[in-house]
Design a protein around this motif. Structure first.
Motif, PDB file in Angstrom:
ATOM      1  N   VAL A   1      18.408  27.353 -11.833  1.00 54.05           N
ATOM      2  CA  VAL A   1      17.717  28.067 -12.899  1.00 54.05           C
ATOM      3  C   VAL A   1      17.079  29.312 -12.277  1.00 54.05           C
ATOM      4  CG1 VAL A   1      15.865  27.941 -14.603  1.00 54.05           C
ATOM      5  CG2 VAL A   1      17.276  25.921 -14.161  1.00 54.05           C
ATOM      6  N   VAL A   2      17.359  30.481 -12.858  1.00 53.38           N
ATOM      7  CA  VAL A   2      16.807  31.727 -12.313  1.00 53.38           C
ATOM      8  C   VAL A   2      15.745  32.347 -13.210  1.00 53.38           C
ATOM      9  CG1 VAL A   2      18.790  32.300 -10.866  1.00 53.38           C
ATOM     10  CG2 VAL A   2      18.750  33.064 -13.241  1.00 53.38           C
ATOM     11  N   ASP A   3      15.649  31.895 -14.459  1.00 54.78           N
ATOM     12  CA  ASP A   3      14.627  32.421 -15.354  1.00 54.78           C
ATOM     13  C   ASP A   3      14.388  31.439 -16.495  1.00 54.78           C
ATOM     14  OD1 ASP A   3      12.722  34.208 -16.340  1.00 54.78           O
ATOM     15  OD2 ASP A   3      14.185  35.355 -17.494  1.00 54.78           O
ATOM     16  N   VAL A   4      13.137  31.391 -16.946  1.00 52.30           N
ATOM     17  CA  VAL A   4      12.766  30.645 -18.129  1.00 52.30           C
ATOM     18  C   VAL A   4      12.078  31.652 -19.036  1.00 52.30           C
ATOM     19  CG1 VAL A   4      11.352  28.771 -19.053  1.00 52.30           C
ATOM     20  CG2 VAL A   4      12.476  28.490 -16.842  1.00 52.30           C
ATOM     21  N   PHE A   5      12.424  31.654 -20.317  1.00 54.47           N
ATOM     22  CA  PHE A   5      11.872  32.664 -21.221  1.00 54.47           C
ATOM     23  C   PHE A   5      11.592  32.073 -22.588  1.00 54.47           C
ATOM     24  CE2 PHE A   5      16.469  32.770 -21.377  1.00 54.47           C
ATOM     25  CZ  PHE A   5      16.735  32.739 -22.742  1.00 54.47           C
TER      26      PHE A   5
ATOM     27  N   GLU B   1       1.523  19.093 -26.599  1.00 55.58           N
ATOM     28  CA  GLU B   1       1.309  20.525 -26.485  1.00 55.58           C
ATOM     29  C   GLU B   1       2.405  21.169 -25.637  1.00 55.58           C
ATOM     30  OE1 GLU B   1      -2.376  23.022 -24.989  1.00 55.58           O
ATOM     31  OE2 GLU B   1      -2.976  21.283 -26.160  1.00 55.58           O
ATOM     32  N   GLN B   2       2.795  22.386 -26.015  1.00 56.18           N
ATOM     33  CA  GLN B   2       3.838  23.095 -25.288  1.00 56.18           C
ATOM     34  C   GLN B   2       3.327  23.540 -23.921  1.00 56.18           C
ATOM     35  OE1 GLN B   2       5.057  26.849 -26.985  1.00 56.18           O
ATOM     36  NE2 GLN B   2       7.066  26.705 -26.074  1.00 56.18           N
ATOM     37  N   MET B   3       4.165  23.409 -22.925  1.00 60.97           N
ATOM     38  CA  MET B   3       3.859  23.883 -21.577  1.00 60.97           C
ATOM     39  C   MET B   3       3.761  25.402 -21.611  1.00 60.97           C
ATOM     40  SD  MET B   3       6.327  23.442 -18.222  1.00 60.97           S
ATOM     41  CE  MET B   3       6.224  21.676 -18.150  1.00 60.97           C
ATOM     42  N   ALA B   4       2.808  25.979 -20.881  1.00 56.17           N
ATOM     43  CA  ALA B   4       2.679  27.435 -20.805  1.00 56.17           C
ATOM     44  C   ALA B   4       3.922  28.017 -20.137  1.00 56.17           C
ATOM     45  CB  ALA B   4       1.436  27.805 -20.015  1.00 56.17           C
ATOM     46  N   LEU B   5       4.298  29.231 -20.536  1.00 54.56           N
ATOM     47  CA  LEU B   5       5.509  29.865 -20.010  1.00 54.56           C
ATOM     48  C   LEU B   5       5.452  29.983 -18.488  1.00 54.56           C
ATOM     49  CD1 LEU B   5       8.225  31.209 -20.371  1.00 54.56           C
ATOM     50  CD2 LEU B   5       7.036  33.339 -20.906  1.00 54.56           C
ATOM     51  N   GLU B   6       4.332  30.425 -17.938  1.00 51.98           N
ATOM     52  CA  GLU B   6       4.220  30.573 -16.481  1.00 51.98           C
ATOM     53  C   GLU B   6       4.347  29.224 -15.782  1.00 51.98           C
ATOM     54  OE1 GLU B   6       4.323  33.216 -14.437  1.00 51.98           O
ATOM     55  OE2 GLU B   6       4.736  34.294 -16.294  1.00 51.98           O
ATOM     56  N   GLU B   7       3.793  28.193 -16.381  1.00 49.73           N
ATOM     57  CA  GLU B   7       3.902  26.845 -15.818  1.00 49.73           C
ATOM     58  C   GLU B   7       5.363  26.385 -15.833  1.00 49.73           C
ATOM     59  OE1 GLU B   7       2.201  22.322 -16.559  1.00 49.73           O
ATOM     60  OE2 GLU B   7       1.412  23.966 -17.770  1.00 49.73           O
ATOM     61  N   ALA B   8       6.068  26.686 -16.927  1.00 44.63           N
ATOM     62  CA  ALA B   8       7.486  26.326 -17.028  1.00 44.63           C
ATOM     63  C   ALA B   8       8.299  27.067 -15.970  1.00 44.63           C
ATOM     64  CB  ALA B   8       8.016  26.630 -18.428  1.00 44.63           C
ATOM     65  N   LYS B   9       8.011  28.360 -15.784  1.00 48.33           N
ATOM     66  CA  LYS B   9       8.720  29.129 -14.751  1.00 48.33           C
ATOM     67  C   LYS B   9       8.465  28.533 -13.378  1.00 48.33           C
ATOM     68  CE  LYS B   9       9.050  33.605 -16.982  1.00 48.33           C
ATOM     69  NZ  LYS B   9       9.088  35.037 -16.751  1.00 48.33           N
ATOM     70  N   ASN B  10       7.212  28.209 -13.084  1.00 50.30           N
ATOM     71  CA  ASN B  10       6.874  27.637 -11.780  1.00 50.30           C
ATOM     72  C   ASN B  10       7.549  26.283 -11.580  1.00 50.30           C
ATOM     73  OD1 ASN B  10       5.240  29.828 -11.147  1.00 50.30           O
ATOM     74  ND2 ASN B  10       3.376  28.845 -11.849  1.00 50.30           N
ATOM     75  N   SER B  11       7.721  25.528 -12.652  1.00 52.94           N
ATOM     76  CA  SER B  11       8.298  24.192 -12.548  1.00 52.94           C
ATOM     77  C   SER B  11       9.819  24.200 -12.434  1.00 52.94           C
ATOM     78  CB  SER B  11       7.918  23.361 -13.776  1.00 52.94           C
ATOM     79  OG  SER B  11       6.538  23.155 -13.835  1.00 52.94           O
ATOM     80  N   TYR B  12      10.490  25.166 -13.066  1.00 56.19           N
ATOM     81  CA  TYR B  12      11.944  25.089 -13.183  1.00 56.19           C
ATOM     82  C   TYR B  12      12.742  26.157 -12.451  1.00 56.19           C
ATOM     83  CZ  TYR B  12      10.906  21.575 -16.672  1.00 56.19           C
ATOM     84  OH  TYR B  12      10.434  20.458 -17.298  1.00 56.19           O
ATOM     85  N   VAL B  13      12.181  27.326 -12.179  1.00 52.36           N
ATOM     86  CA  VAL B  13      12.945  28.365 -11.480  1.00 52.36           C
ATOM     87  C   VAL B  13      13.254  27.867 -10.069  1.00 52.36           C
ATOM     88  CG1 VAL B  13      12.860  30.710 -10.526  1.00 52.36           C
ATOM     89  CG2 VAL B  13      12.090  30.284 -12.864  1.00 52.36           C
ATOM     90  N   GLY B  14      14.523  27.931  -9.703  1.00 54.33           N
ATOM     91  CA  GLY B  14      14.971  27.465  -8.394  1.00 54.33           C
ATOM     92  C   GLY B  14      15.483  26.035  -8.389  1.00 54.33           C
ATOM     93  N   VAL B  15      15.312  25.331  -9.513  1.00 54.09           N
ATOM     94  CA  VAL B  15      15.763  23.936  -9.615  1.00 54.09           C
ATOM     95  C   VAL B  15      17.256  23.925  -9.965  1.00 54.09           C
ATOM     96  CG1 VAL B  15      15.492  21.807 -10.955  1.00 54.09           C
ATOM     97  CG2 VAL B  15      13.477  23.145 -10.308  1.00 54.09           C
TER      98      VAL B  15
END
Length: 52
Positions: free
Chosen positions: A42-46, A2-16
């Motif tokens: 990473v500053v944004d995931v969309f 299943e695809q990761m939720a967008l908010e979860e992806a942002k929380n996981s990757y922004v700042g990495v």
């Protein structure tokens, strides 16, 4: 898988710090991302648009 939720992806990757591994993880979830040229992080995931 299943695809990761967008908010979860942002929380996981922004700042990495950008790496090929991080890029592959984000794109394999079906998302795009932006990286800061100044910090190299990473500053944004969309969710890519279906429009051209």
């Amino acid at each position: 898988m299943e695809q990761m939720a967008l908010e979860e992806a942002k929380n996981s990757y922004v700042g990495v710090p950008y790496s090929l591994r991080v890029a592959h993880e984000i794109t394999s979830e079906g998302y795009g991302f932006c990286v800061s040229c100044e910090s190299g992080t990473v500053v944004d995931v969309f969710s890519p648009s279906a429009e051209e």
